[in-house]
Design a protein around this motif. Structure first.
Motif, PDB file in Angstrom:
ATOM      1  N   LEU A  74       0.763  -1.311   0.134  1.00 56.36           N
ATOM      2  CA  LEU A  74       0.100   0.058   0.228  1.00 56.36           C
ATOM      3  C   LEU A  74       0.836   1.261  -0.064  1.00 56.36           C
ATOM      4  CD1 LEU A  74      -2.757  -1.151   2.310  1.00 56.36           C
ATOM      5  CD2 LEU A  74      -2.958  -0.828   0.224  1.00 56.36           C
ATOM      6  N   MET A  75       1.884   1.244   0.766  1.00 56.71           N
ATOM      7  CA  MET A  75       2.779   2.288   0.780  1.00 56.71           C
ATOM      8  C   MET A  75       3.600   2.396  -0.495  1.00 56.71           C
ATOM      9  SD  MET A  75       3.952   4.754   2.810  1.00 56.71           S
ATOM     10  CE  MET A  75       3.386   3.956   4.369  1.00 56.71           C
ATOM     11  N   GLN A  76       3.796   1.522  -1.328  1.00 56.36           N
ATOM     12  CA  GLN A  76       4.516   1.585  -2.463  1.00 56.36           C
ATOM     13  C   GLN A  76       3.455   2.160  -3.463  1.00 56.36           C
ATOM     14  OE1 GLN A  76       7.589   1.554  -3.175  1.00 56.36           O
ATOM     15  NE2 GLN A  76       8.151   0.698  -1.405  1.00 56.36           N
ATOM     16  N   ALA A  77       2.250   1.657  -3.278  1.00 56.56           N
ATOM     17  CA  ALA A  77       1.198   2.265  -4.202  1.00 56.56           C
ATOM     18  C   ALA A  77       0.880   3.675  -4.227  1.00 56.56           C
ATOM     19  CB  ALA A  77      -0.304   1.528  -3.902  1.00 56.56           C
ATOM     20  N   GLU A  78       1.138   4.078  -2.744  1.00 60.19           N
ATOM     21  CA  GLU A  78       1.111   5.724  -2.568  1.00 60.19           C
ATOM     22  C   GLU A  78       2.123   6.270  -3.113  1.00 60.19           C
ATOM     23  OE1 GLU A  78      -0.958   8.718  -1.284  1.00 60.19           O
ATOM     24  OE2 GLU A  78      -1.790   6.889  -1.381  1.00 60.19           O
ATOM     25  N   ASN A  79       3.226   5.522  -3.066  1.00 60.21           N
ATOM     26  CA  ASN A  79       4.510   6.098  -3.938  1.00 60.21           C
ATOM     27  C   ASN A  79       4.367   6.599  -5.449  1.00 60.21           C
ATOM     28  OD1 ASN A  79       5.966   6.685  -1.570  1.00 60.21           O
ATOM     29  ND2 ASN A  79       7.080   4.771  -1.710  1.00 60.21           N
ATOM     30  N   ILE A  80       3.712   5.547  -5.925  1.00 60.72           N
ATOM     31  CA  ILE A  80       3.527   5.563  -7.401  1.00 60.72           C
ATOM     32  C   ILE A  80       2.620   6.873  -7.631  1.00 60.72           C
ATOM     33  CG2 ILE A  80       1.971   4.610  -9.151  1.00 60.72           C
ATOM     34  CD1 ILE A  80       3.215   1.865  -8.243  1.00 60.72           C
ATOM     35  N   LYS A  81       1.552   7.077  -6.887  1.00 56.34           N
ATOM     36  CA  LYS A  81       0.504   8.347  -6.746  1.00 56.34           C
ATOM     37  C   LYS A  81       1.580   9.579  -6.874  1.00 56.34           C
ATOM     38  CE  LYS A  81      -3.444   5.848  -5.304  1.00 56.34           C
ATOM     39  NZ  LYS A  81      -4.460   5.803  -4.002  1.00 56.34           N
ATOM     40  N   ASN A  82       2.448   9.488  -5.815  1.00 60.18           N
ATOM     41  CA  ASN A  82       3.281  10.640  -5.268  1.00 60.18           C
ATOM     42  C   ASN A  82       3.911  10.983  -6.725  1.00 60.18           C
ATOM     43  OD1 ASN A  82       1.973  11.330  -2.822  1.00 60.18           O
ATOM     44  ND2 ASN A  82       3.591   9.867  -1.760  1.00 60.18           N
ATOM     45  N   ILE A  83       4.610  10.139  -7.169  1.00 64.46           N
ATOM     46  CA  ILE A  83       5.655  10.293  -8.413  1.00 64.46           C
ATOM     47  C   ILE A  83       4.762  10.888  -9.527  1.00 64.46           C
ATOM     48  CG2 ILE A  83       6.808   9.108 -10.212  1.00 64.46           C
ATOM     49  CD1 ILE A  83       7.811   7.065  -8.025  1.00 64.46           C
ATOM     50  N   ALA A  84       3.431  10.382  -9.658  1.00 65.44           N
ATOM     51  CA  ALA A  84       2.771  10.893 -10.664  1.00 65.44           C
ATOM     52  C   ALA A  84       2.361  12.389 -10.478  1.00 65.44           C
ATOM     53  CB  ALA A  84       1.447  10.016 -10.737  1.00 65.44           C
ATOM     54  N   LYS A  85       2.206  12.712  -9.258  1.00 67.47           N
ATOM     55  CA  LYS A  85       1.761  13.924  -8.743  1.00 67.47           C
ATOM     56  C   LYS A  85       3.128  14.838  -9.034  1.00 67.47           C
ATOM     57  CE  LYS A  85      -1.529  12.902  -5.166  1.00 67.47           C
ATOM     58  NZ  LYS A  85      -1.798  13.028  -3.744  1.00 67.47           N
ATOM     59  N   GLU A  86       4.123  14.380  -8.738  1.00 62.63           N
ATOM     60  CA  GLU A  86       5.390  15.042  -8.833  1.00 62.63           C
ATOM     61  C   GLU A  86       5.611  15.431 -10.388  1.00 62.63           C
ATOM     62  OE1 GLU A  86       9.393  16.541  -7.887  1.00 62.63           O
ATOM     63  OE2 GLU A  86       7.712  15.664  -6.264  1.00 62.63           O
ATOM     64  N   TYR A  87       5.227  14.566 -11.282  1.00 63.56           N
ATOM     65  CA  TYR A  87       5.548  15.038 -12.608  1.00 63.56           C
ATOM     66  C   TYR A  87       4.341  15.651 -13.124  1.00 63.56           C
ATOM     67  CZ  TYR A  87       9.857  12.391 -12.880  1.00 63.56           C
ATOM     68  OH  TYR A  87      11.231  11.970 -12.541  1.00 63.56           O
ATOM     69  N   ARG A  88       3.265  15.703 -12.684  1.00 67.35           N
ATOM     70  CA  ARG A  88       1.901  16.405 -13.138  1.00 67.35           C
ATOM     71  C   ARG A  88       2.212  18.010 -12.699  1.00 67.35           C
ATOM     72  NH1 ARG A  88      -1.402  12.306 -11.458  1.00 67.35           N
ATOM     73  NH2 ARG A  88      -2.166  13.757  -9.755  1.00 67.35           N
ATOM     74  N   ASP A  89       2.305  18.163 -11.591  1.00 64.95           N
ATOM     75  CA  ASP A  89       2.622  19.607 -11.139  1.00 64.95           C
ATOM     76  C   ASP A  89       3.374  19.589  -9.771  1.00 64.95           C
ATOM     77  OD1 ASP A  89       2.111  22.280 -10.176  1.00 64.95           O
ATOM     78  OD2 ASP A  89       0.109  22.493 -10.606  1.00 64.95           O
ATOM     79  N   GLU A  90       4.532  19.988  -9.895  1.00 66.86           N
ATOM     80  CA  GLU A  90       5.135  20.116  -8.468  1.00 66.86           C
ATOM     81  C   GLU A  90       4.911  21.187  -7.583  1.00 66.86           C
ATOM     82  OE1 GLU A  90       8.166  20.032  -5.367  1.00 66.86           O
ATOM     83  OE2 GLU A  90       7.136  18.512  -6.579  1.00 66.86           O
ATOM     84  N   SER A  91       4.350  22.102  -7.971  1.00 70.60           N
ATOM     85  CA  SER A  91       3.854  23.225  -7.028  1.00 70.60           C
ATOM     86  C   SER A  91       2.659  22.951  -6.306  1.00 70.60           C
ATOM     87  CB  SER A  91       3.417  24.561  -8.107  1.00 70.60           C
ATOM     88  OG  SER A  91       2.311  24.389  -8.752  1.00 70.60           O
ATOM     89  N   LYS A  92       1.764  21.876  -6.572  1.00 70.65           N
ATOM     90  CA  LYS A  92       0.676  21.454  -5.833  1.00 70.65           C
ATOM     91  C   LYS A  92       0.786  20.243  -4.925  1.00 70.65           C
ATOM     92  CE  LYS A  92      -2.318  23.619  -8.995  1.00 70.65           C
ATOM     93  NZ  LYS A  92      -3.698  23.659  -9.858  1.00 70.65           N
ATOM     94  N   ARG A 275       9.830   7.456   6.576  1.00 70.07           N
ATOM     95  CA  ARG A 275       9.774   6.109   6.162  1.00 70.07           C
ATOM     96  C   ARG A 275      10.990   5.877   5.365  1.00 70.07           C
ATOM     97  NH1 ARG A 275       4.856   7.608   5.941  1.00 70.07           N
ATOM     98  NH2 ARG A 275       4.778   7.919   3.649  1.00 70.07           N
ATOM     99  N   LYS A 276      11.591   4.764   5.576  1.00 73.36           N
ATOM    100  CA  LYS A 276      12.716   4.219   4.692  1.00 73.36           C
ATOM    101  C   LYS A 276      12.115   4.053   3.202  1.00 73.36           C
ATOM    102  CE  LYS A 276      15.152   1.882   8.412  1.00 73.36           C
ATOM    103  NZ  LYS A 276      15.679   0.522   8.620  1.00 73.36           N
ATOM    104  N   ASP A 277      11.053   3.775   2.867  1.00 73.75           N
ATOM    105  CA  ASP A 277      10.527   3.729   1.746  1.00 73.75           C
ATOM    106  C   ASP A 277       9.645   4.623   1.036  1.00 73.75           C
ATOM    107  OD1 ASP A 277       8.457   3.434   3.336  1.00 73.75           O
ATOM    108  OD2 ASP A 277       7.391   1.301   2.507  1.00 73.75           O
ATOM    109  N   THR A 278       9.667   5.792   1.757  1.00 74.09           N
ATOM    110  CA  THR A 278       8.974   7.002   1.312  1.00 74.09           C
ATOM    111  C   THR A 278       9.349   7.576  -0.011  1.00 74.09           C
ATOM    112  OG1 THR A 278       7.974   9.121   2.212  1.00 74.09           O
ATOM    113  CG2 THR A 278      10.323   8.765   2.420  1.00 74.09           C
ATOM    114  N   PHE A 279       8.575   8.204  -0.802  1.00 78.19           N
ATOM    115  CA  PHE A 279       8.802   9.152  -1.840  1.00 78.19           C
ATOM    116  C   PHE A 279       8.582  10.563  -1.385  1.00 78.19           C
ATOM    117  CE2 PHE A 279       7.568  11.628  -5.461  1.00 78.19           C
ATOM    118  CZ  PHE A 279       8.531  11.375  -6.357  1.00 78.19           C
ATOM    119  N   LEU A 280       9.765  11.179  -1.450  1.00 75.19           N
ATOM    120  CA  LEU A 280       9.767  12.643  -1.110  1.00 75.19           C
ATOM    121  C   LEU A 280       9.385  13.458  -2.279  1.00 75.19           C
ATOM    122  CD1 LEU A 280      12.515  12.860   1.749  1.00 75.19           C
ATOM    123  CD2 LEU A 280      10.134  12.880   2.170  1.00 75.19           C
TER     124      LEU A 280
END
Length: 324
Positions: A74-92, A275-280
């Motif tokens: 579940l954490m990795q799935a959340e990281n996938i979403k965060n990566i997508a958000k990062e590339y869509r719009d870093e300011s939001k 978390r060690k597996d977090t996506f910042l």
């Protein structure tokens, strides 16, 4: 096997096996959760939970292992979403922080103000709690980062990044006998009832250790999680306060005398836990650097790669932390 099913067993395990409470927390129906758990168990061919009638009573040994892996997935799935958000719009985006009252009240305000001015489209959420609660929140993925002095090291899936060191002070009303002494000893302090933090808060363990090493058993008359509450009861004459030095405001606390106690209790270090597996996301790096300028994105990434805390600590051997 569906990600939704894994989410259900993970959430149930974090809600004391109470399916009704889980359904309420994640805005779904109790029968729906129970049905999906049964379907998953049938697919796997083993029970994840033990039952007494319709009630879940415990996790099976296999269930404990499955749920632990489900949490990672579940954490990795959340990281996938965060990566997508990062590339869509870093300011939001959003940033959730769990911390203690002392950090939220005294250390964070100027950082929060500067960050919000620089990142107006990032929503901030600050939650307060005990160090254990704070560390659990970030360990379970409920918040992005934890800021605390105690307890982060108790969770194996977290890494600790040192931010700054700080001292304590003794608080007494003006005219108090301790304020007239040129140099305090622990024995001097132990002669009075003490008002300080609840155990586990804001470096309290170092305070207890210091008295224990001197074979002193002080009268801790009152404890609180909030430095402002401690100051209130010091004003009432109920005891001598021991707080983080940063909690003393010379403008607001003019009726109190702050006596340096760094030589009595030593320095404590406030840390950021992630978390060690977090996506910042980019703005998360920016926030951390605002709070602790020596924590560059390069150092943070290196710490995440190393994962082992002893190796991470070596990154900071030659860095002089800010001191408050």
């Amino acid at each position: 096997m569906k990600l939704q099913q894994l989410r259900y067993i993970w959430e149930v395990s974090k809600n004391n096996l109470n399916v009704s409470a889980t359904a309420e927390n994640i805005y779904t129906s109790q029968p729906g959760i129970s049905k999906q758990i049964r379907i998953l168990e049938d697919e796997l061919g083993i029970p994840i939970f033990t039952r007494n009638g319709k009630h879940l009573t415990d996790m099976t040994p296999a269930g404990e292992k499955i749920i632990a892996i489900a949490g990672q997935m579940l954490m990795q799935a959340e990281n996938i979403k965060n990566i997508a958000k990062e590339y869509r719009d870093e300011s939001k985006g959003s940033l959730s922080i769990a911390t203690t009252h002392t950090q939220a009240r005294y250390a964070l305000p100027p950082i929060i103000k500067e960050f919000m001015q620089a990142k107006p489209n990032v929503t901030l959420d600050i939650q307060q709690g005990t160090p254990i609660q704070i560390s659990e929140m970030v360990a379970q993925g409920k918040v992005d980062i934890a800021i605390a002095t105690e307890a982060i090291e108790l969770f194996e899936n977290l890494i600790m990044l040192p931010c700054y060191s700080w001292d304590r002070c003794i608080l007494v009303p003006k005219g108090h006998e301790l304020s007239k002494m040129s140099s305090l000893s622990l024995n001097d302090v132990a002669r009075y009832p003490l008002i300080t933090y609840v155990f586990g808060f804001t470096g309290r363990s170092k305070l207890d250790d210091a008295f224990r090493e001197e074979s002193l058993n002080p009268d801790v008359a009152l404890t609180a999680v909030d430095a402002d509450v401690i100051k209130t009861y010091v004003r009432l004459g109920l005891g001598v306060g021991i707080v983080a030095r940063m909690a003393y405001d010379k403008n607001i606390d003019q009726d109190l005398v702050a006596i340096d106690a760094g030589h009595l209790f030593g320095k404590s270090i406030t840390k950021i836990g992630i978390r060690k597996d977090t996506f910042l996301r980019g703005y998360m790096y920016d926030f951390i650097k605002l709070f602790a300028p020596h924590l560059s994105s390069e150092i943070i990434n290196k710490a995440l790669e190393l994962k082992e805390q002893t190796a991470i600590n070596s990154l900071f051997d030659d860095i002089n932390l800010p001191h408050y």
